[in-house]
Design an enzyme around this catalytic site. Sequence first.
Site, short mmCIF file in Angstrom:
data_model
loop_
_atom_site.label_atom_id
_atom_site.label_comp_id
_atom_site.label_asym_id
_atom_site.label_seq_id
_atom_site.Cartn_x
_atom_site.Cartn_y
_atom_site.Cartn_z
N ASP A 219 0.87 -1.07 -0.26
CA ASP A 219 0.00 0.12 0.06
C ASP A 219 0.78 1.04 0.09
O ASP A 219 0.59 2.12 0.66
CB ASP A 219 -0.92 -0.03 1.16
CG ASP A 219 -1.94 -1.25 1.25
OD1 ASP A 219 -3.17 -1.30 1.17
OD2 ASP A 219 -1.14 -2.25 1.57
N ASP A 246 -1.52 -2.51 -4.09
CA ASP A 246 -1.83 -1.14 -3.98
C ASP A 246 -0.68 -0.46 -4.15
O ASP A 246 0.12 0.15 -3.36
CB ASP A 246 -2.54 -0.79 -2.42
CG ASP A 246 -4.00 -1.20 -2.58
OD1 ASP A 246 -4.49 -1.94 -3.52
OD2 ASP A 246 -4.59 -1.13 -1.26
N TYR A 249 -2.41 4.03 -6.01
CA TYR A 249 -3.68 4.89 -5.67
C TYR A 249 -4.19 6.04 -6.75
O TYR A 249 -4.59 7.10 -6.51
CB TYR A 249 -3.50 5.42 -4.36
CG TYR A 249 -3.58 4.41 -3.30
CD1 TYR A 249 -4.59 4.10 -2.62
CD2 TYR A 249 -2.12 3.76 -2.99
CE1 TYR A 249 -4.41 3.22 -1.58
CE2 TYR A 249 -1.80 2.75 -1.92
CZ TYR A 249 -3.10 2.43 -1.39
OH TYR A 249 -3.10 1.51 -0.26
N ASN A 302 -6.17 -4.19 -4.48
CA ASN A 302 -7.77 -3.51 -5.04
C ASN A 302 -7.65 -2.18 -5.75
O ASN A 302 -8.34 -1.90 -6.67
CB ASN A 302 -8.89 -3.56 -3.84
CG ASN A 302 -8.01 -2.80 -2.75
OD1 ASN A 302 -7.17 -3.15 -2.13
ND2 ASN A 302 -8.77 -1.54 -2.44
N HIS A 384 -2.66 -9.60 -1.26
CA HIS A 384 -2.70 -8.37 -0.87
C HIS A 384 -3.51 -8.44 0.25
O HIS A 384 -3.25 -7.85 1.38
CB HIS A 384 -3.45 -7.57 -2.07
CG HIS A 384 -3.85 -6.35 -1.61
ND1 HIS A 384 -2.93 -5.37 -1.06
CD2 HIS A 384 -5.00 -5.42 -1.49
CE1 HIS A 384 -3.40 -4.09 -0.84
NE2 HIS A 384 -4.61 -4.28 -0.94
N HIS A 394 -11.53 -4.10 6.64
CA HIS A 394 -11.50 -4.92 5.82
C HIS A 394 -11.44 -6.12 6.72
O HIS A 394 -11.09 -7.42 6.15
CB HIS A 394 -10.35 -4.96 4.95
CG HIS A 394 -10.26 -3.73 4.24
ND1 HIS A 394 -10.97 -3.56 2.92
CD2 HIS A 394 -9.26 -2.64 4.11
CE1 HIS A 394 -10.73 -2.16 2.28
NE2 HIS A 394 -9.68 -1.92 2.96
N HIS A 421 -3.24 -4.42 2.21
CA HIS A 421 -4.59 -3.96 2.38
C HIS A 421 -4.80 -2.90 3.68
O HIS A 421 -5.62 -2.24 3.72
CB HIS A 421 -5.36 -5.11 2.22
CG HIS A 421 -6.70 -4.77 1.82
ND1 HIS A 421 -7.18 -4.14 0.78
CD2 HIS A 421 -7.80 -5.55 2.13
CE1 HIS A 421 -7.98 -3.93 0.36
NE2 HIS A 421 -8.89 -5.00 1.39
N HIS A 423 -4.11 -0.52 6.40
CA HIS A 423 -3.14 0.39 6.52
C HIS A 423 -2.23 0.32 7.98
O HIS A 423 -2.56 1.78 8.54
CB HIS A 423 -3.43 1.95 6.05
CG HIS A 423 -4.11 1.80 4.67
ND1 HIS A 423 -5.04 2.53 4.19
CD2 HIS A 423 -3.81 0.90 3.61
CE1 HIS A 423 -5.19 1.96 3.04
NE2 HIS A 423 -4.59 1.19 2.74
#
Length: 564
Positions: A219, A246, A249, A302, A384, A394, A421, A423
């Site tokens: 991420d 990720d 972004y 995602n 992920h 999530h 995924h 953070h």
Amino acid sequence: MLSLSLARAPSLMEDVLQWLSTSPRLAIALALLTQLSSITALARAGIPSTLDGPFAPVTVPFDASLRGAAVDLPDTDPRVQRRVSGFEPEQISVALSTDYDSVWISWVTGNYQIGNSVIPLDPKTVASIVYYGIEKQLLSDEAQGSSLVYNQLYPFEGLQNYSSGIIHHVRIQGLKPSTLYYYQCGDPSIPAMSNIYHFRTMPFPGPQSYPNRIAIVGDLGLTYNTTTTVRHLKKNRPDFLLLVGDVTYANLYLTNGTGSDCYSCSFPKTPIHETYQPRWDYWGRFMQPLVSKVPIMVVEGNHEIEKQAGNRTFVAYSSRFAFPSEECGSSSTFYYSFNAGGIHFIMLGAYIAYNSTADQYKWLVRDLSSVDRSITPWLVAAWHPPWYSTYKAHYREAECMMVALEDLLYSSGVDIVFSGHIHAYERSNRVYNYMLDPCGPVYITVGDGGNREKIAAEHADEPGNCPEPSTTPDEYMGGFCAVNFTSGPAAGKFCWDRQPDYSAFRESSFGHGILEVKNETWALWTWYRNQDSYTDFGDQIYIVRQPDICPLHQKVNSHSCSAL
């Protein structure tokens, strides 16, 4: 030679003395003493190991001052601006192939186009050539590859379309292990060639042959926090970088370049989830100083979905990175495997079918059956969305993937699983089917690379934070599989009412991790926080394999959502 397992450290002195008394071969005895000395040094370091576990759950209090610092780099930042002209290469990166003897070199030539009507560049107009060699002044070898252009199209009035520069991928083969190579990429006929860069190949596969340091991050995004993460990561001098999804972004932006920390909050009425594809180019430019020298291996997240016209998804992700899919028998950029010395890495796709009839599952069975643990003792997996996360964000979102694949990975003896995924950072005790298990993998969540959506700070086990089960599935990840636990302290509930026993350590901070495999049974894992100095760390532990007590392909129980 007598083989000693570090997991049997307490009995090593007796082993050495017995061997010395029966063997006349002094060289072998000296090797044993050297191994004993290294183990003694590990013990003196005072670093805990998984042999000391399972550990009581620890939560580091959240530092609220870190919350508001996730701000994207603007397009005016010189680190993301185009510095080449014409068809000179930019966004240069290296990726590993399945083994030490091959790597991929990727780059972009020509500038992207964005607007209501775009005319794609013609990839045939620029060659894909890499010159390389072990001497910087004599790049005597040549490899040629392929090129492509991808489009991100939106069939809605007022939305801007995007066409990329020409993306080149060249595979270099016949390389020597643990060797520094120099290379230059581009098209010499224009001429449009890059500067000379370098990379080091992976070690030859073997139980005592490993990269020195592997950086793990997830991420990442392109914020000022990202710059701190990458700066700290560089200081650790990794041999390669594993990015668990990720990436840029770009999907937090409209096609006109307007961005937000929360797309659905700021842009609830857009006809399609837009993206601003130039963020991919910005990211490639920012990362080039690192990944043009340090190989990067990526798996989709995602934020790479990026749906466009014709229901096409993951186009930028699949186009911009090189993957060793074909070399490892995979038909997809979503899942593949590779070796790094004595480690076999398996990268899995959470956003493509993974059930027992899917191509991914069938490929995974074949790949796992081909692993020789006498050559690659360590088996590391990455995808992920985490299976074992205690954060509210999530929560249990990947349960269907877990139900489909956990038995297979457990019976195959996977040692460590990396995910993103969420953070934040979290490390599990060894776990299987929500139960503490000395043969289960250690699950590590490192979705704290620095992205714009900020830190995750709330836990599902805190009062009022347990989500409604029906809200947890992700539409791209399958159906609804998360049900209430059937046993243990959380029996009859969807969430624990305290930090679960399988969660050993969690903290909401930006950072990255470094994996250092020492030998066939011991590996040092260190998590570094961005707010600390380069040498301080937030979490550190030796992860110890115990093949003697954890035989492969052992019988496993079916999933029942149990919990200790």
